[in-house]
Design an enzyme around this catalytic site. Sequence first.
Site, mmCIF file in Angstrom:
data_model
loop_
_atom_site.group_PDB
_atom_site.id
_atom_site.type_symbol
_atom_site.label_atom_id
_atom_site.label_comp_id
_atom_site.label_asym_id
_atom_site.label_seq_id
_atom_site.Cartn_x
_atom_site.Cartn_y
_atom_site.Cartn_z
ATOM 1 N N ARG A 51 0.841 -1.215 0.000
ATOM 2 C CA ARG A 51 0.000 0.000 0.000
ATOM 3 C C ARG A 51 0.873 1.261 0.000
ATOM 4 O O ARG A 51 0.532 2.252 -0.648
ATOM 5 C CB ARG A 51 -0.954 -0.008 1.197
ATOM 6 C CG ARG A 51 -1.938 1.153 1.153
ATOM 7 C CD ARG A 51 -2.981 1.077 2.242
ATOM 8 N NE ARG A 51 -2.383 1.158 3.557
ATOM 9 C CZ ARG A 51 -3.038 0.936 4.693
ATOM 10 N NH1 ARG A 51 -4.325 0.614 4.659
ATOM 11 N NH2 ARG A 51 -2.434 1.033 5.860
ATOM 12 N N HIS A 102 4.322 25.251 -6.477
ATOM 13 C CA HIS A 102 3.363 24.148 -6.547
ATOM 14 C C HIS A 102 3.748 23.061 -7.539
ATOM 15 O O HIS A 102 3.236 21.951 -7.457
ATOM 16 C CB HIS A 102 1.961 24.688 -6.867
ATOM 17 C CG HIS A 102 1.346 25.426 -5.714
ATOM 18 N ND1 HIS A 102 1.881 26.581 -5.208
ATOM 19 C CD2 HIS A 102 0.252 25.165 -4.958
ATOM 20 C CE1 HIS A 102 1.148 27.001 -4.194
ATOM 21 N NE2 HIS A 102 0.142 26.152 -4.022
ATOM 22 N N LYS A 150 -2.908 7.024 1.246
ATOM 23 C CA LYS A 150 -2.675 7.235 2.679
ATOM 24 C C LYS A 150 -1.772 8.466 2.830
ATOM 25 O O LYS A 150 -0.573 8.374 3.132
ATOM 26 C CB LYS A 150 -2.071 5.975 3.317
ATOM 27 C CG LYS A 150 -2.293 5.941 4.824
ATOM 28 C CD LYS A 150 -2.213 4.537 5.363
ATOM 29 C CE LYS A 150 -2.210 4.472 6.879
ATOM 30 N NZ LYS A 150 -3.319 5.124 7.556
ATOM 31 N N GLU A 182 -16.334 5.272 5.924
ATOM 32 C CA GLU A 182 -15.357 4.806 6.911
ATOM 33 C C GLU A 182 -15.391 5.803 8.062
ATOM 34 O O GLU A 182 -16.221 6.701 8.069
ATOM 35 C CB GLU A 182 -13.957 4.685 6.293
ATOM 36 C CG GLU A 182 -13.381 5.973 5.733
ATOM 37 C CD GLU A 182 -11.953 5.838 5.190
ATOM 38 O OE1 GLU A 182 -11.305 4.798 5.402
ATOM 39 O OE2 GLU A 182 -11.486 6.810 4.568
HETATM 40 N N1 PDD Z 1 -5.211 4.724 10.111
HETATM 41 N N2 PDD Z 1 -9.239 4.494 7.063
HETATM 42 C C1 PDD Z 1 -8.474 5.537 7.415
HETATM 43 C C2 PDD Z 1 -8.892 6.913 7.031
HETATM 44 C C3 PDD Z 1 -7.293 5.317 8.169
HETATM 45 O O1 PDD Z 1 -6.518 6.367 8.518
HETATM 46 C C4 PDD Z 1 -6.957 4.001 8.563
HETATM 47 C C5 PDD Z 1 -5.711 3.692 9.359
HETATM 48 C C6 PDD Z 1 -7.794 2.946 8.167
HETATM 49 C C7 PDD Z 1 -7.495 1.500 8.518
HETATM 50 O O2 PDD Z 1 -6.381 1.018 7.814
HETATM 51 P P1 PDD Z 1 -5.477 -0.173 8.389
HETATM 52 O O3 PDD Z 1 -6.384 -1.269 8.729
HETATM 53 O O4 PDD Z 1 -4.570 -0.481 7.270
HETATM 54 O O5 PDD Z 1 -4.747 0.371 9.611
HETATM 55 C C8 PDD Z 1 -8.921 3.232 7.411
HETATM 56 C C9 PDD Z 1 -3.961 4.600 10.819
HETATM 57 C C10 PDD Z 1 -3.936 3.487 11.813
HETATM 58 C C11 PDD Z 1 -3.592 5.953 11.399
HETATM 59 O O6 PDD Z 1 -3.826 6.932 10.692
HETATM 60 O O7 PDD Z 1 -3.052 6.021 12.495
#
Ligand code: PDD
Length: 294
Positions: A51, A102, A150, A182
């Site tokens: 990812r 930018h 992410k 989510e």
């Molecule tokens: N966050 N959705 C969002 C917006 C997130 O930031 C996260 C994880 C998840 C779950 O993803 P995973 O199962 O891969 O941890 C879903 C991390 C833990 C954080 O920002 O600290």
Amino acid sequence: MSVAYLNGEFLTLEHATVPVLDRGFLFGDGVYEVIPVYAGKTFRFSSHISRLHKSLSAILMNFELPESDWLALCEGLIERNEFENASIYLQVTRGSYIDRHHDIPTLGEPTVFAMISPLPPVQKDWQASDIKSYSVITEDDIRWQRCDIKAITLLANCMLKQKALESGADDTILVRNGEASEATSSNLFIVRDGVIITPPLSEHLLAGVTREFILTLAQRHGIPFEERAIPEHELELADEIWLTSSTKEIRPVIKVNDVTIGDGVAGPVWRQMYQYYQELKEQLYLGEISGGAV
Ligand code: PDD
């Protein structure tokens, strides 16, 4: 003070500093991962690194390392700190450039930073009452259109989480076009009539590693599941709601906008799934399986 990693060097966290011209600081131009560690071993490592590479490529950063290099970095952190159970925060930004503009620069060195923080110990004989249940509110998703990346730009997530805290809840479930996607840092599951339901992957939510793992566990144990849209109004009709992430694992939600979900306690499907999850962590802990196997 824990030992962190910055651009090829292990150093104490307080000495880990980056230049103000770093595009991560000026533009939020970077991506990150949060990787759990149990009994000194990383959990679901390949999924996190794959990812990370996807996020880097999505923000047009031509930077990839072999998985073994990322693992050496993470193991370096695990060895230098004394946490058996921990989460590793790994961040890559586009690095520093002399001017702030930018245009996305193509040359230059990224900034690679990682730190580690303790997680609670693996618990063999857990009780449902040991696990904190959540109450949540719902809010319009004010984030951008690429929530599958992410990205470190988390201001909207922080504001949406803060709204929950100010109204006495623990988190916020985000709604876009009438559908719940989510929460601010976790994925969403509901259970109806014994079927686990989670929204399908799209640019409106993160492809959670924990989400994927729960679907694998459901398949392995013959629990029916569906990936389909969840209209906001369906939340209140659910028998169970869970939020999942690498650090929260699987959290039961017992209230949405002051409406009690199911019987107001963590439900039976959650209990079963949580048990499967803890069993795997324990096998890892006892050395019966390797971190790569899960
Ligand atoms: N966050 N959705 C969002 C917006 C997130 O930031 C996260 C994880 C998840 C779950 O993803 P995973 O199962 O891969 O941890 C879903 C991390 C833990 C954080 O920002 O600290």
